[in-house]
Design a protein around this motif. Sequence first.
Motif, PDB file in Angstrom:
ATOM      1  N   GLU A   1       1.211   6.144   6.176  1.00 48.51           N
ATOM      2  CA  GLU A   1      -0.135   6.637   5.901  1.00 48.51           C
ATOM      3  C   GLU A   1      -1.105   5.486   6.097  1.00 48.51           C
ATOM      4  OE1 GLU A   1      -0.824   9.673   5.274  1.00 48.51           O
ATOM      5  OE2 GLU A   1       1.038  10.584   4.544  1.00 48.51           O
ATOM      6  N   THR A   2      -2.203   5.753   6.817  1.00 48.70           N
ATOM      7  CA  THR A   2      -3.153   4.668   7.050  1.00 48.70           C
ATOM      8  C   THR A   2      -4.368   4.797   6.139  1.00 48.70           C
ATOM      9  OG1 THR A   2      -4.099   5.971   8.832  1.00 48.70           O
ATOM     10  CG2 THR A   2      -2.524   4.275   9.440  1.00 48.70           C
ATOM     11  N   LYS A   3      -4.564   5.977   5.592  1.00 49.85           N
ATOM     12  CA  LYS A   3      -5.755   6.185   4.778  1.00 49.85           C
ATOM     13  C   LYS A   3      -5.440   6.129   3.295  1.00 49.85           C
ATOM     14  CE  LYS A   3      -9.225   7.146   6.213  1.00 49.85           C
ATOM     15  NZ  LYS A   3     -10.178   6.659   7.186  1.00 49.85           N
ATOM     16  N   HIS A   4      -6.477   6.446   2.507  1.00 54.84           N
ATOM     17  CA  HIS A   4      -6.379   6.471   1.056  1.00 54.84           C
ATOM     18  C   HIS A   4      -5.071   7.050   0.521  1.00 54.84           C
ATOM     19  CE1 HIS A   4      -9.004   9.641   2.797  1.00 54.84           C
ATOM     20  NE2 HIS A   4      -8.057  10.398   2.329  1.00 54.84           N
ATOM     21  N   THR A   5      -4.167   6.174   0.168  1.00 51.39           N
ATOM     22  CA  THR A   5      -2.940   6.617  -0.480  1.00 51.39           C
ATOM     23  C   THR A   5      -3.240   6.784  -1.960  1.00 51.39           C
ATOM     24  OG1 THR A   5      -2.351   4.296  -0.659  1.00 51.39           O
ATOM     25  CG2 THR A   5      -1.362   5.530   1.153  1.00 51.39           C
TER      26      THR A   5
ATOM     27  N   LYS B   1       0.824  -1.209   0.000  1.00 56.16           N
ATOM     28  CA  LYS B   1       0.000   0.000   0.000  1.00 56.16           C
ATOM     29  C   LYS B   1       0.859   1.260   0.000  1.00 56.16           C
ATOM     30  CE  LYS B   1      -3.181   2.249   3.282  1.00 56.16           C
ATOM     31  NZ  LYS B   1      -4.381   2.551   2.473  1.00 56.16           N
TER      32      LYS B   1
ATOM     33  N   GLU C   1       3.201   8.273  12.468  1.00 55.60           N
ATOM     34  CA  GLU C   1       3.385   7.856  11.083  1.00 55.60           C
ATOM     35  C   GLU C   1       4.847   7.557  10.724  1.00 55.60           C
ATOM     36  OE1 GLU C   1       2.727  11.990   8.778  1.00 55.60           O
ATOM     37  OE2 GLU C   1       0.897  11.082   9.571  1.00 55.60           O
TER      38      GLU C   1
ATOM     39  N   ARG D   1      -0.431  11.094  -2.143  1.00 52.94           N
ATOM     40  CA  ARG D   1      -0.243  10.659  -0.756  1.00 52.94           C
ATOM     41  C   ARG D   1       0.387   9.280  -0.799  1.00 52.94           C
ATOM     42  NH1 ARG D   1      -4.038  12.759   1.726  1.00 52.94           N
ATOM     43  NH2 ARG D   1      -2.789  13.960   3.176  1.00 52.94           N
TER      44      ARG D   1
END
Length: 467
Positions: A134-138, A24, A80, A143
Amino acid sequence: MEFSEWYAEVLRSAEVMDVRYPVKGLYVWLPYGFEIRRRVIERLRRRLRETGHREVLFPTLIPETQLERESEHIAGFEDEVFWVTHGGLKELDEKLALRPTSETAIYPMFALWIRSHADLPLKVFQIVNTFRYETKHTRPLIRMREITTFKEAHTAHATREEAEEQVREAFELYSSFFEELGVPYVASVRPEWDKFPGAEYTVAFDTLMPDGRALQIGTIHMLGQNFSRTFEVTFETEEGEQEYAYMTCYGVSDRVVASVIAIHGDEHGLVLPPDVAPYQVVIVPILKKGVRKKILRKAREVREELSEVARVKLDDRDVSPGRKFHYWELKGVPLRVELGARELEEGTAVVFRRDELERETYSLSELPDVVPRLLEEVQENLRRRAWERFEERLHRAESLEEVREFVGEGIVETGWCGSEECGRRLEEEVEGDVLGTPYPEEREPEVERCPVCGEPAERTIRVAKTY
RNA sequence: GGGGCCGUGGGGUAGCCUGGUCUAUCCUUCCGGCUUUGGGGGCCGGAGACCCCGGUUCAAAUCCGGGCGGCCCCA
């Protein structure tokens, strides 16, 4: 087509990046994308060198104790950070961080390098990868967990005034860099609650994506003496006193490439500014039985001539002209020279402009003059067009309702009393993010009242949906 | 932080609900050949896929659990 969809499709089909890497947020630069990236980097590198920055290269790994020395700084990043915890099978005595940014790697060395005022100012930069968990929408280039091209500069100065002057120099430097790429922007002083952790203040550049959301594409941080105190970056003044250095840092990431792609591109694919296009001109011979050899020979001649004034590609593959047209449009090549039997007979060539999708016929003899001129025109046209679209989406609003109305479709400017409470309320009320107040600072805010509390506005404040 | 949807050749997909002729559909791509070449040409032949691990079952692309990955919405 929706922007996300278009963006993903263009990166893939124009062979900028391959997003199929099985982790990811990590992506592969493909040769064509890499060439674009390289040219963007080179332009910035040249500007940095011209303004007295010297290039360095620091290690990727930062020891835990060093990363955590500046408490405010680490608080901003701790959730992060990627950690290296093992060497082989053995657990490390001290964890090593994959740099989320390089201040804590660089400044301890600054402390060693800087002894006296004669060592100042110190201006260095490096172009490196950095890591964020990053944990969200990469999203590729926008991002990522590994930012592949962070162009970061770090400076140390003897006085606050010099450091402030450096912030202005950085502002000029980035402004002209973005201008050159035809990427429109506004520069804002980020609000207190969104500045770089550990900085006194942050100036950020934001542009607009086609979907109306703002994208931060560059930042400049005035560090004051915050980091020099933490990392003991001191120097001896002319008077023989030890003093802490005044520092700044500033950086631009892969996002600048994302913005070039997103802002200039159209439904046919990439539209590259000639300055960063891997090929500026593609020659497509239109081969016909009988005259095939003659046309190819002429095409090679034209290639030789144009190579003096531009980066030229001759596409002599055995596929139909129509297919080549589509292929190179997708790749964003600024100019296409079409050469067939008709042109051969007349001693002409058809030149197609990628930005306006228009053709014009020129005599072969004038091509070496026409091509550089057209390339300049394309460059300028892209810049102008992008700024026009950008300014159309810069809105001014007096009330919360108005801010709310425009916030999804661009950057909204309104008044601000200056209180953090109202700033945060504004974000909540309109479901947007405060970008900050104009930089350089304006004389008078255009909107008279803060739409949240109704008090007189001290500043203009910008709000947008952001990436 | 919360919620939803999804994962089938290189890309896009059908099939999944209701397990079994699925030896997995169609388009595209790629390779070979012939013919073509002024805006994605045609014909013939060929290559290529059920994300991973476990479970249920006589039988799993299909059902269940977990992992990994992707997309979307809300805060």
